[in-house]
Design a protein around this motif. Structure first.
Motif, PDB file in Angstrom:
ATOM      1  N   TYR A 133       0.955 -12.415  -2.014  1.00  0.00           N
ATOM      2  CA  TYR A 133       1.240 -11.491  -3.109  1.00  0.00           C
ATOM      3  C   TYR A 133       0.975 -10.057  -2.680  1.00  0.00           C
ATOM      4  CZ  TYR A 133      -3.693 -10.993  -4.504  1.00  0.00           C
ATOM      5  OH  TYR A 133      -5.020 -10.716  -4.546  1.00  0.00           O
ATOM      6  N   HIS A 134       1.629  -9.151  -3.369  1.00  0.00           N
ATOM      7  CA  HIS A 134       1.595  -7.735  -3.014  1.00  0.00           C
ATOM      8  C   HIS A 134       0.281  -7.078  -3.431  1.00  0.00           C
ATOM      9  CE1 HIS A 134       2.864  -3.642  -2.388  1.00  0.00           C
ATOM     10  NE2 HIS A 134       2.541  -3.365  -3.627  1.00  0.00           N
ATOM     11  N   VAL A 135      -0.342  -6.416  -2.498  1.00  0.00           N
ATOM     12  CA  VAL A 135      -1.501  -5.582  -2.785  1.00  0.00           C
ATOM     13  C   VAL A 135      -1.138  -4.189  -2.278  1.00  0.00           C
ATOM     14  CG1 VAL A 135      -3.936  -5.154  -2.317  1.00  0.00           C
ATOM     15  CG2 VAL A 135      -3.120  -7.488  -2.560  1.00  0.00           C
ATOM     16  N   PRO A 136      -1.163  -3.187  -3.138  1.00  0.00           N
ATOM     17  CA  PRO A 136      -0.700  -1.858  -2.720  1.00  0.00           C
ATOM     18  C   PRO A 136      -1.595  -1.196  -1.678  1.00  0.00           C
ATOM     19  CG  PRO A 136      -1.631  -1.763  -4.914  1.00  0.00           C
ATOM     20  CD  PRO A 136      -1.589  -3.211  -4.527  1.00  0.00           C
ATOM     21  N   MET A 137      -0.974  -0.355  -0.873  1.00  0.00           N
ATOM     22  CA  MET A 137      -1.683   0.463   0.097  1.00  0.00           C
ATOM     23  C   MET A 137      -2.393   1.573  -0.688  1.00  0.00           C
ATOM     24  SD  MET A 137      -0.080   2.635   3.239  1.00  0.00           S
ATOM     25  CE  MET A 137       0.819   3.757   2.177  1.00  0.00           C
ATOM     26  N   CYS A 151      -9.197  -6.962  -0.047  1.00  0.00           N
ATOM     27  CA  CYS A 151      -7.817  -7.210  -0.492  1.00  0.00           C
ATOM     28  C   CYS A 151      -6.850  -6.151   0.021  1.00  0.00           C
ATOM     29  CB  CYS A 151      -7.742  -7.241  -2.015  1.00  0.00           C
ATOM     30  SG  CYS A 151      -8.620  -8.629  -2.748  1.00  0.00           S
ATOM     31  N   HIS A 152      -7.283  -4.891  -0.054  1.00  0.00           N
ATOM     32  CA  HIS A 152      -6.382  -3.808   0.327  1.00  0.00           C
ATOM     33  C   HIS A 152      -6.354  -3.588   1.829  1.00  0.00           C
ATOM     34  CE1 HIS A 152      -5.397  -2.480  -3.726  1.00  0.00           C
ATOM     35  NE2 HIS A 152      -6.638  -2.794  -4.045  1.00  0.00           N
ATOM     36  N   GLY A 153      -7.347  -4.117   2.548  1.00  0.00           N
ATOM     37  CA  GLY A 153      -7.381  -4.063   3.997  1.00  0.00           C
ATOM     38  C   GLY A 153      -7.043  -2.700   4.551  1.00  0.00           C
ATOM     39  N   LEU A 154      -7.887  -1.725   4.310  1.00  0.00           N
ATOM     40  CA  LEU A 154      -7.595  -0.358   4.705  1.00  0.00           C
ATOM     41  C   LEU A 154      -7.253  -0.224   6.185  1.00  0.00           C
ATOM     42  CD1 LEU A 154     -10.274   1.508   2.616  1.00  0.00           C
ATOM     43  CD2 LEU A 154      -7.877   1.157   2.107  1.00  0.00           C
ATOM     44  N   THR A 155      -7.952  -0.944   7.049  1.00  0.00           N
ATOM     45  CA  THR A 155      -7.642  -0.880   8.467  1.00  0.00           C
ATOM     46  C   THR A 155      -6.347  -1.622   8.718  1.00  0.00           C
ATOM     47  OG1 THR A 155      -9.997  -0.830   8.985  1.00  0.00           O
ATOM     48  CG2 THR A 155      -8.494  -1.380  10.786  1.00  0.00           C
ATOM     49  N   GLY A 156      -5.278  -0.910   8.980  1.00  0.00           N
ATOM     50  CA  GLY A 156      -3.985  -1.530   9.243  1.00  0.00           C
ATOM     51  C   GLY A 156      -3.311  -2.092   8.003  1.00  0.00           C
ATOM     52  N   TYR A 157      -3.916  -1.892   6.817  1.00  0.00           N
ATOM     53  CA  TYR A 157      -3.365  -2.366   5.549  1.00  0.00           C
ATOM     54  C   TYR A 157      -3.063  -3.859   5.574  1.00  0.00           C
ATOM     55  CZ  TYR A 157      -3.024   2.608   5.101  1.00  0.00           C
ATOM     56  OH  TYR A 157      -3.331   3.934   5.092  1.00  0.00           O
ATOM     57  N   LYS A 158      -3.919  -4.638   6.216  1.00  0.00           N
ATOM     58  CA  LYS A 158      -3.758  -6.095   6.233  1.00  0.00           C
ATOM     59  C   LYS A 158      -4.231  -6.645   4.902  1.00  0.00           C
ATOM     60  CE  LYS A 158      -4.310  -6.359  11.170  1.00  0.00           C
ATOM     61  NZ  LYS A 158      -5.209  -6.628  12.255  1.00  0.00           N
TER      62      LYS A 158
END
Length: 123
Positions: free
Chosen positions: A70-74, A57-64
């Motif tokens: 909907y908003h998922v925080p970095m 959900c947070h997609g750490l690589t590139g924050y995808k």
């Protein structure tokens, strides 16, 4: 015929199984203060492995974000203290999000410290 589990249910089962086998019990002679101090020191290397499902959900690589509507925080690079507080608030129900509450409740105090240590180390 059996119905396949939803992704969330599958992740919850996986995390519960991993958490049950990965937890290091505190030494029997540890006092509450020493146990809390041990949990406060996170191991970023161990935390990296524990954040596997966070990336969905947070997609750490590139924050995808897997859910673009909907908003998922970095979370990569956030303060270790902020991350640990947020995870504990999800665990206790002070913060409301069913998926995050389930995630936080599936980890030990040491797991949460390790996760916060790893995520805060990302730039």
């Amino acid at each position: 015929m059996m119905r396949p589990l939803s992704i969330a249910a599958s992740l919850a089962l996986l995390l519960a199984a991993f958490s049950a086998t990965a937890q290091d019990p505190a030494p029997a002679a540890a006092t509450p203060a020493t146990a809390a101090q041990a949990a406060a020191k996170g191991d970023a290397a161990r935390g990296k492995g524990l954040t596997y499902t966070c990336r969905g959900c947070h997609g750490l690589t590139g924050y995808k974000n897997a859910y673009p509507s909907y908003h998922v925080p970095m979370i990569g690079g956030q303060s270790e203290t902020y991350l640990l507080n947020a995870l504990n608030e999800y665990r206790t129900g002070k913060r409301k999000h069913p998926t995050m509450q389930a995630q936080a409740q599936s980890f030990s105090e040491q797991d949460l410290a390790d996760i916060a240590a790893y995520l805060s180390s990302l730039k």
